[in-house]
Design a protein around this motif. Structure first.
Motif, PDB file in Angstrom:
ATOM      1  N   ARG A 161      -7.949  46.986  24.187  1.00 35.77           N
ATOM      2  CA  ARG A 161      -7.915  47.425  25.534  1.00 35.77           C
ATOM      3  C   ARG A 161      -8.646  48.996  25.471  1.00 35.77           C
ATOM      4  O   ARG A 161      -8.556  49.799  24.677  1.00 35.77           O
ATOM      5  CB  ARG A 161      -6.431  47.786  25.923  1.00 35.77           C
ATOM      6  N   ASN A 166      -1.566  57.491  36.702  1.00 31.21           N
ATOM      7  CA  ASN A 166      -1.943  56.176  36.060  1.00 31.21           C
ATOM      8  C   ASN A 166      -3.216  56.320  34.937  1.00 31.21           C
ATOM      9  O   ASN A 166      -2.956  55.550  34.028  1.00 31.21           O
ATOM     10  CB  ASN A 166      -2.335  55.274  37.221  1.00 31.21           C
ATOM     11  N   ASP A 185      -1.522  56.937  31.810  1.00 28.45           N
ATOM     12  CA  ASP A 185      -0.780  55.970  31.357  1.00 28.45           C
ATOM     13  C   ASP A 185      -1.589  54.673  30.811  1.00 28.45           C
ATOM     14  O   ASP A 185      -1.466  54.104  29.657  1.00 28.45           O
ATOM     15  CB  ASP A 185       0.003  54.885  32.455  1.00 28.45           C
ATOM     16  N   CYS A 186      -2.963  54.660  31.533  1.00 28.49           N
ATOM     17  CA  CYS A 186      -3.909  53.614  30.606  1.00 28.49           C
ATOM     18  C   CYS A 186      -4.508  54.154  29.529  1.00 28.49           C
ATOM     19  O   CYS A 186      -4.643  53.348  28.582  1.00 28.49           O
ATOM     20  CB  CYS A 186      -4.917  53.436  31.815  1.00 28.49           C
ATOM     21  N   ARG A 202      -2.930  55.841  27.373  1.00 29.05           N
ATOM     22  CA  ARG A 202      -1.796  56.052  26.296  1.00 29.05           C
ATOM     23  C   ARG A 202      -1.774  54.239  25.636  1.00 29.05           C
ATOM     24  O   ARG A 202      -1.371  53.973  24.588  1.00 29.05           O
ATOM     25  CB  ARG A 202      -0.501  56.322  26.717  1.00 29.05           C
ATOM     26  N   ARG A 203      -2.209  53.445  26.555  1.00 24.89           N
ATOM     27  CA  ARG A 203      -2.129  51.952  26.299  1.00 24.89           C
ATOM     28  C   ARG A 203      -3.450  51.720  25.749  1.00 24.89           C
ATOM     29  O   ARG A 203      -3.583  50.348  25.265  1.00 24.89           O
ATOM     30  CB  ARG A 203      -1.871  51.002  27.688  1.00 24.89           C
ATOM     31  N   ALA A 204      -4.750  52.482  25.746  1.00 25.20           N
ATOM     32  CA  ALA A 204      -5.691  51.832  25.290  1.00 25.20           C
ATOM     33  C   ALA A 204      -5.767  52.201  23.999  1.00 25.20           C
ATOM     34  O   ALA A 204      -5.472  52.746  23.152  1.00 25.20           O
ATOM     35  CB  ALA A 204      -6.876  52.811  26.247  1.00 25.20           C
ATOM     36  N   ASP A 205      -6.780  51.238  23.162  1.00 24.47           N
ATOM     37  CA  ASP A 205      -7.166  51.380  21.801  1.00 24.47           C
ATOM     38  C   ASP A 205      -8.535  52.286  21.687  1.00 24.47           C
ATOM     39  O   ASP A 205      -8.428  53.137  20.811  1.00 24.47           O
ATOM     40  CB  ASP A 205      -7.751  50.030  21.162  1.00 24.47           C
ATOM     41  N   THR A 212      -6.156  58.684  20.410  1.00 23.11           N
ATOM     42  CA  THR A 212      -6.861  57.476  20.949  1.00 23.11           C
ATOM     43  C   THR A 212      -8.302  57.668  20.291  1.00 23.11           C
ATOM     44  O   THR A 212      -8.916  58.628  20.571  1.00 23.11           O
ATOM     45  CB  THR A 212      -7.117  57.524  22.430  1.00 23.11           C
ATOM     46  N   HIS A 264      -2.206  47.173  35.746  1.00 19.61           N
ATOM     47  CA  HIS A 264      -2.191  48.994  35.712  1.00 19.61           C
ATOM     48  C   HIS A 264      -1.681  49.008  37.243  1.00 19.61           C
ATOM     49  O   HIS A 264      -1.869  48.286  38.128  1.00 19.61           O
ATOM     50  CB  HIS A 264      -3.041  49.602  35.280  1.00 19.61           C
TER      51      HIS A 264
END
Length: 589
Positions: A227, A284, A287-288, A290-293, A317, A359
């Motif tokens: 991600r 958002n 949020d993205c 925090r979800r990203a690699d 990150t 998302h």
């Protein structure tokens, strides 16, 4: 750019300023913006006589610089400003500082008193002699290149150096100081057979080759990521790299966010669009992140306005950065031409475009109730920006000024698909948009929207006169809350109460502007529907229009430093500055 031999005039002698005007024309410059005066009048005379470059007279030198700035941002060509000595020269400084900080290529041609008068009490002497200050010392910190043109021959060397410095990363202003007698000197034009030896060469800026080890490192990191969040900046527009950015995002299956000054570099209606990053942005994006690699920075160094509220997520990150300058956050950087870097990285990835993970998208932040209701009827920013969106042509340019209205536009208004959406965050000065919008409109012929508050209008809004004089297709939209409202809100939230000096008596801007400019299409909009209709009408005209509407100075804009106070404000709870610091409030400015 190298002057074509076929375009060179026959051998002979002309004034230096005539030669200079001709070289600007051959370099693709179509407009010179400025304000006249005794020590720059010869250049204006040369521009007028030459007939190829159009001279535009502004009301103030700051706005003349921003006209050149807006010209450069919308055309990707060199913007040129000309001003006289003394106060005229000094008025250039804040505009050049914005161009310097925002990496905008501008050439400033600044007249000076005659050489023989330097140090002998010349009017507006700034030669550094006889107790005067040296104007070069003033311009050097806000320019990439600054030099005195001592004689006609030196221009042959200095002009291409100045142009190259302005257009080479990091881009920015270049300044040539032109004494009046030097402007009037005769310079020998080369004949066509002599042109290669004597003609001024305007070299195309060259970028360093991409470092192969850095390219490999960045590509390996991205290939291993499931991600990816891309945060794209203004350099994507400056490098004309929108298509390359979009292709890389498709191949990565990435979300794409933009910095506040770069809303136009990625389609705001694309399913991948995550929103605006930073203090005027959307939840958002965090949020993205925090979800990203991996977070990929493309064409941004990620300054505070773009990373406010994201620091904690960024710390956990992995970050990679593509662009000519190093980022303000830790990460793996591939330096060099952004367009080439995007292409090179895309070429190292598997050619399998795929959709991004689900998302929420750029949902607007909840708009809390105003701190205090303004008397009379006012239009909320949500309604006003919806009206602007409904009327905005997709090929238009948008210039957004500082303040509450600006923060609301960045947060709420989607960028046009085929035009610029410019926010001058380099210095963040109020009033930038009035000149910049005019410069963009004259350069491109496109309808250009200027979105500004009354505070910005009172600083440089009389450039409306320039728009009227030159029939520039600019629509000025003034959100009048009769206040320096962002300052007033800071006082309320951080200093224990609003001071009266940032709240103004009511001003009817539409009536005043209509009286001053009888030929101008002026509307005082009472509601969002009247605003929408006035904007649609302006789109069909060939010249300028002016719309003003009243807003509430107590309305809390979607600006992160204020958001943590919103709940407290609605429930009538007072929080001290110390308590706000303990809660981790983002402070900007």
């Amino acid at each position: 750019m190298i002057t074509p031999i076929s375009d060179m005039p026959e051998a002979g002698t002309v004034r230096l300023v005539d030669y200079l005007a001709g070289e600007l024309a051959r370099a693709g410059v179509t407009h010179v913006f400025g304000v006249g005066g005794a020590n720059i009048e010869d250049l204006y005379d040369a521009v007028h006589r030459g007939g190829t470059v159009r001279g535009v007279v502004a009301k103030h030198e700051f706005s003349a610089v921003t006209m050149a700035d807006g010209y450069a941002r919308t055309t990707r060509r060199l913007g040129v400003v000309a001003a006289t000595s003394g106060g005229g020269a000094m008025n250039l400084v804040p505009g050049l500082a914005e161009a310097y900080a925002s990496r905008v290529p501008v050439l400033a041609l600044v007249g000076q008193p005659p050489t023989g008068q330097a140090g002998h009490g010349a009017f507006q002497d700034s030669s550094g002699k006889g107790g005067s200050f040296d104007v070069a010392d003033v311009f050097t910190p806000v320019s990439r290149f600054c030099a005195w043109v001592e004689d006609a021959d030196s221009l042959l060397e200095l002009l291409p150096k100045a142009v190259a410095a302005a257009q080479t990363d990091p881009r920015g202003p270049a300044v040539l100081l032109l004494p009046k007698d030097v402007q009037q000197e005769q310079i020998r034009l080369p004949g066509r057979s002599e042109a290669p030896a004597m003609g001024v060469q305007m070299p195309a800026p060259s970028a360093p080759r991409l470092d192969s080890s850095a390219l490999t490192a960045v590509s390996d990191i991205l290939r291993g990521a499931d991600r990816v969040l891309v945060i794209a900046g203004e350099d994507v527009a400056a490098a004309d790299a929108r298509a390359e950015l979009a292709q890389l995002a498709r191949n990565l299956g990435a979300w794409v966010a933009v910095t506040p000054d770069a809303k136009d570099v990625f389609d705001n209606r694309d399913p991948r669009f995550a929103g605006v990053a930073g203090v005027m942005g959307h939840a958002n994006v965090e949020d993205c992140l925090r979800r990203a690699d991996v977070c990929l920075l493309a064409g941004t160094r990620l300054p505070v306005l773009a990373r406010g509220g994201l620091d904690r997520a960024l710390a956990t990150t992995e970050v990679v950065c593509l662009g000519p300058e190093p980022p303000f956050v830790s990460g793996t950087a591939l330096r060099g031409c952004l367009r080439e870097a995007l292409r090179a990285v895309t070429g190292r990835l598997p050619p399998r475009p795929h959709a991004c993970p689900q998302h929420a998208g750029p949902l607007p932040a909840p708009m809390p109730h105003p701190v205090s209701q303004a008397p009379g009827r006012t239009v909320p920013y949500t309604q006003a920006m919806a009206a602007v969106e409904a009327a905005l042509p997709q090929c238009a340019h948008v210039f957004v000024d500082a303040g509450n209205a600006g923060a609301s536009a960045v947060h709420l208004l989607p960028a046009p698909r085929h035009g610029r959406f410019v926010v001058a965050v380099g210095m963040g000065g109020m009033g930038y948009t009035f000149g910049a919008g005019i410069g963009a409109a004259l350069a491109t012929g496109r309808r250009t929207y200027v979105l500004a508050g009354d505070g910005s209008f009172f600083m440089h809004g009389m450039e409306v006169h320039t728009a009227v004089e030159y029939a520039a297709p600019v629509t000025f939209v003034i959100f009048n809350n009769n206040a320096h409202a962002m300052c007033a809100l800071r006082e309320e939230f951080l200093q224990g109460g609003i001071r009266s000096d940032d709240l103004f008596g009511r001003t009817d801007l539409a009536a005043g502007v209509a009286a001053a400019f009888p030929s101008l299409d002026v509307t005082g909009a009472d509601d969002a529907e009247q605003l929408r209709k006035a904007l649609l009408r302006s789109n069909t005209s060939g010249g300028p229009a002016f719309v003003a509407l009243d807003c509430d100075p107590g309305e809390i804009p979607p600006f992160l430093p204020f958001q943590s106070f919103a709940t407290a404000t609605v429930s009538n709870q007072r929080r001290s500055k110390e308590n706000s610091d303990e809660r981790g409030v983002v402070h900007v400015g």
